[in-house]
Design a protein around this motif. Structure first.
Motif, PDB file in Angstrom:
ATOM      1  N   VAL A  35       0.849  -1.187   0.000  1.00 33.01           N
ATOM      2  CA  VAL A  35       0.000   0.000   0.000  1.00 33.01           C
ATOM      3  C   VAL A  35       0.887   1.240   0.000  1.00 33.01           C
ATOM      4  N   ILE A  36       0.587   2.160  -0.924  1.00 29.95           N
ATOM      5  CA  ILE A  36       1.310   3.426  -1.022  1.00 29.95           C
ATOM      6  C   ILE A  36       0.456   4.503  -0.369  1.00 29.95           C
ATOM      7  N   VAL A  37       1.032   5.214   0.599  1.00 31.66           N
ATOM      8  CA  VAL A  37       0.310   6.268   1.303  1.00 31.66           C
ATOM      9  C   VAL A  37       1.115   7.562   1.244  1.00 31.66           C
ATOM     10  N   GLY A  38       0.439   8.650   1.529  1.00 32.47           N
ATOM     11  CA  GLY A  38       1.089   9.956   1.553  1.00 32.47           C
ATOM     12  C   GLY A  38       0.051  11.042   1.384  1.00 32.47           C
ATOM     13  N   PRO A  39       0.424  12.289   1.655  1.00 31.06           N
ATOM     14  CA  PRO A  39      -0.517  13.395   1.512  1.00 31.06           C
ATOM     15  C   PRO A  39      -0.843  13.654   0.043  1.00 31.06           C
ATOM     16  N   ASN A  40      -1.843  14.479  -0.203  1.00 24.76           N
ATOM     17  CA  ASN A  40      -2.205  14.835  -1.573  1.00 24.76           C
ATOM     18  C   ASN A  40      -1.006  15.433  -2.295  1.00 24.76           C
ATOM     19  N   ALA A  41      -0.890  15.100  -3.579  1.00 24.47           N
ATOM     20  CA  ALA A  41       0.141  15.665  -4.461  1.00 24.47           C
ATOM     21  C   ALA A  41       1.558  15.275  -4.066  1.00 24.47           C
ATOM     22  N   CYS A  42       1.707  14.123  -3.389  1.00 19.01           N
ATOM     23  CA  CYS A  42       3.054  13.685  -2.998  1.00 19.01           C
ATOM     24  C   CYS A  42       3.701  12.806  -4.052  1.00 19.01           C
ATOM     25  N   GLY A  43       2.929  12.366  -5.061  1.00 20.16           N
ATOM     26  CA  GLY A  43       3.494  11.547  -6.127  1.00 20.16           C
ATOM     27  C   GLY A  43       3.094  10.085  -6.094  1.00 20.16           C
ATOM     28  N   LYS A  44       2.206   9.688  -5.179  1.00 15.83           N
ATOM     29  CA  LYS A  44       1.867   8.262  -5.060  1.00 15.83           C
ATOM     30  C   LYS A  44       1.106   7.751  -6.286  1.00 15.83           C
ATOM     31  N   SER A  45       0.107   8.507  -6.767  1.00 19.05           N
ATOM     32  CA  SER A  45      -0.618   8.078  -7.968  1.00 19.05           C
ATOM     33  C   SER A  45       0.265   8.164  -9.202  1.00 19.05           C
ATOM     34  N   THR A  46       1.149   9.140  -9.231  1.00 16.65           N
ATOM     35  CA  THR A  46       2.089   9.266 -10.346  1.00 16.65           C
ATOM     36  C   THR A  46       3.003   8.055 -10.411  1.00 16.65           C
ATOM     37  N   LEU A  47       3.483   7.607  -9.258  1.00 18.66           N
ATOM     38  CA  LEU A  47       4.318   6.407  -9.219  1.00 18.66           C
ATOM     39  C   LEU A  47       3.540   5.198  -9.717  1.00 18.66           C
ATOM     40  N   LEU A  48       2.289   5.054  -9.295  1.00 18.48           N
ATOM     41  CA  LEU A  48       1.491   3.916  -9.738  1.00 18.48           C
ATOM     42  C   LEU A  48       1.283   3.948 -11.248  1.00 18.48           C
ATOM     43  N   LYS A  49       1.073   5.140 -11.815  1.00 19.99           N
ATOM     44  CA  LYS A  49       0.931   5.254 -13.270  1.00 19.99           C
ATOM     45  C   LYS A  49       2.194   4.794 -13.986  1.00 19.99           C
ATOM     46  N   ALA A  50       3.341   5.135 -13.427  1.00 22.88           N
ATOM     47  CA  ALA A  50       4.594   4.702 -14.045  1.00 22.88           C
ATOM     48  C   ALA A  50       4.760   3.191 -13.932  1.00 22.88           C
ATOM     49  N   LEU A  51       4.440   2.627 -12.778  1.00 22.29           N
ATOM     50  CA  LEU A  51       4.572   1.185 -12.591  1.00 22.29           C
ATOM     51  C   LEU A  51       3.666   0.405 -13.534  1.00 22.29           C
ATOM     52  N   SER A  52       2.550   1.023 -13.949  1.00 24.76           N
ATOM     53  CA  SER A  52       1.592   0.344 -14.826  1.00 24.76           C
ATOM     54  C   SER A  52       1.772   0.707 -16.303  1.00 24.76           C
ATOM     55  N   ARG A  53       2.777   1.492 -16.611  1.00 28.43           N
ATOM     56  CA  ARG A  53       3.115   1.910 -17.978  1.00 28.43           C
ATOM     57  C   ARG A  53       2.192   2.990 -18.532  1.00 28.43           C
ATOM     58  N   LEU A  54       1.382   3.612 -17.700  1.00 24.91           N
ATOM     59  CA  LEU A  54       0.558   4.725 -18.164  1.00 24.91           C
ATOM     60  C   LEU A  54       1.375   6.005 -18.323  1.00 24.91           C
ATOM     61  N   LEU A  55       2.490   6.101 -17.614  1.00 20.34           N
ATOM     62  CA  LEU A  55       3.322   7.299 -17.652  1.00 20.34           C
ATOM     63  C   LEU A  55       4.761   6.871 -17.884  1.00 20.34           C
ATOM     64  N   ALA A  56       5.372   7.430 -18.921  1.00 22.67           N
ATOM     65  CA  ALA A  56       6.751   7.071 -19.251  1.00 22.67           C
ATOM     66  C   ALA A  56       7.725   7.909 -18.426  1.00 22.67           C
ATOM     67  N   PRO A  57       8.693   7.286 -17.769  1.00 20.76           N
ATOM     68  CA  PRO A  57       9.697   8.058 -17.030  1.00 20.76           C
ATOM     69  C   PRO A  57      10.528   8.932 -17.973  1.00 20.76           C
ATOM     70  N   ARG A  58      10.884  10.114 -17.516  1.00 20.06           N
ATOM     71  CA  ARG A  58      11.810  10.958 -18.276  1.00 20.06           C
ATOM     72  C   ARG A  58      13.230  10.422 -18.140  1.00 20.06           C
ATOM     73  N   GLN A  59      13.505   9.833 -16.985  1.00 21.54           N
ATOM     74  CA  GLN A  59      14.786   9.162 -16.764  1.00 21.54           C
ATOM     75  C   GLN A  59      14.518   7.879 -15.995  1.00 21.54           C
ATOM     76  N   GLY A  60      15.454   6.934 -16.080  1.00 22.67           N
ATOM     77  CA  GLY A  60      15.280   5.672 -15.393  1.00 22.67           C
ATOM     78  C   GLY A  60      14.326   4.747 -16.129  1.00 22.67           C
ATOM     79  N   GLU A  61      13.961   3.642 -15.489  1.00 24.09           N
ATOM     80  CA  GLU A  61      13.091   2.671 -16.144  1.00 24.09           C
ATOM     81  C   GLU A  61      12.260   1.902 -15.133  1.00 24.09           C
ATOM     82  N   ILE A  62      11.111   1.440 -15.608  1.00 19.85           N
ATOM     83  CA  ILE A  62      10.278   0.499 -14.868  1.00 19.85           C
ATOM     84  C   ILE A  62      10.574  -0.888 -15.426  1.00 19.85           C
TER      85      ILE A  62
END
Length: 281
Positions: A35-62
Motif C-alpha cells: 500500500v502506497i500512502v502519503g498526503p495529496n500531491a506527494c506523487g503516489k498516484s504518479t508512481l502507480l501510473k509509471a509502474l503500470s506503464r501509463l506514464l513514461a519516465p523521463r529518466q530511469g526505467e520500470i
C-alpha cells in the motif's frame, strides 16, 4: 518466475515541465499487499501510473519480469499486470457484463476467441464483487459505488498475477470498503501481488503487508506497517499529531489524532452560516 517482478530504477516522472518524482527507486515485493500512502500531491498516484506503464519516465526505467516495461508488447503487459486507474471512463451505454468482459481482451487473439474460460472468469469476477444482478444494466446509470465495483470486477476478470489499484475504495461506503479490502487481502493470500494507493492510514496499516510512505516525491519510509509507521512520520508527512496504539482487533498500528475538537470546546459557528436555509451546526 523468481525474484521481484516489478521495480522502478532511478525514475524521474514529470507532467510537462513539472517534476513530481525524481531519481526514485523502489521494489514491489512479490506476493505482498503493498500500500502506497502519503498526503495529496506527494506523487503516489504518479508512481502507480509509471509502474503500470501509463506514464513514461523521463529518466530511469520500470522493470517488469526483468525487462523494461516499455519494451514489452501491450497485450503481454496486460496479461501480467491489471490496473484500476483513479478515474476510469466507460463507453456510453455499455452494460456491466460487457465492460467486465473487456478484462478478457488480453487473452484474445486471432486464434483464441471467446471461450468457456472467459465466461467463467467474468462470472467469478462479478460474483466476488457483488454485481451479478447488475449484469444487464448500463454502467452509466449506476451509482458511483456500483460503478467502482464494476471496474474492479473488470480488473479481476483479467486474471493477472499483479494488481495495481489507484484509490480503489473511492465512492464506496465503509461496509463496501472493508469488503473490497478483504477481497484484495484474500487474493493476496491466494498468491497475487497487490499494489494499492490508499488515503486511509488505518486501513493501510490493517491490510498492508508492505507499506510505502511518500512525501514530496520521495519515499520516506518503507516496510511492514509496524516498522514504517511512527508518530514522528505521521506528524512530519501528514502534519497530524497522533498517538499510535495497537489495533484491538489486528494488533496493527492504529493512528489516533491527538487533541480532537470536542463539543463545548468554545468553537462557534458564524451567525450568517446559521441563517442560510435554516442550517444548523
Amino acid at each position: 518466475m523468481t525474484g521481484n517482478r516489478l521495480q522502478a530504477h532511478a525514475v524521474t516522472l514529470r507532467y510537462g515541465e513539472r517534476t513530481v518524482v525524481q531519481d526514485l527507486s523502489v521494489t514491489i515485493p512479490d506476493g505482498s499487499f503493498t500500500v502506497i500512502v502519503g498526503p495529496n500531491a506527494c506523487g503516489k498516484s504518479t508512481l502507480l501510473k509509471a509502474l503500470s506503464r501509463l506514464l513514461a519516465p523521463r529518466q530511469g526505467e520500470i522493470v517488469l519480469d526483468g525487462a523494461n516495461i516499455r519494451s514489452l508488447p501491450t497485450k503481454e503487459v496486460a496479461r501480467r499486470l491489471g490496473l484500476l486507474p483513479q478515474t476510469p471512463l466507460a463507453p456510453d451505454g455499455i452494460t456491466v457484463v460487457d465492460l467486465v468482459a473487456r478484462g478478457r481482451y488480453p487473452h484474445q487473439s486471432l486464434f483464441r476467441q471467446w471461450s468457456a474460460t472467459d465466461r467463467q472468469a467474468v462470472a467469478e469476477a462479478m460474483a466476488v464483487t457483488g454485481i451479478s444482478d447488475l449484469a444487464g444494466e448500463p454502467v452509466d446509470q449506476l451509482s458511483g459505488g456500483q460503478r467502482q465495483r464494476v471496474w474492479i470486477a473488470m480488473v479481476l476478470a483479467q486474471e493477472t498475477p499483479l494488481l495495481l489499484l489507484d484509490e480503489p475504495t473511492t465512492f464506496l461506503d465503509i461496509a463496501h470498503q472493508i469488503e473490497l479490502l478483504d477481497l484484495l487481502a484474500g487474493l493476496n493470500t491466494a498468491g497475487r501481488t497487490v499494489v494499492a494507493v490508499l488515503h486511509d492510514l488505518n486501513q493501510a496499516c490493517r491490510y498492508a503487508t508492505h507499506l510505502i510512505a511518500m512525501h514530496k516525491g520521495t519515499i520516506v519510509a518503507e516496510g511492514p506497517p509496524s516498522v514504517a509507521i511512527s508518530e514522528e512520520l505521521v506528524a512530519t508527512v501528514f502534519g497530524l499529531p497522533a498517538l499510535i496504539i495497537p489495533d484491538p482487533v489486528t494488533g496493527t498500528p492504529l493512528i489516533v489524532p491527538r487533541n480532537p475538537v470536542r463539543r463545548g470546546s468554545g468553537l462557534t459557528v458564524p451567525a450568517d452560516v446559521l441563517s442560510q436555509d435554516g442550517a444548523r451546526p
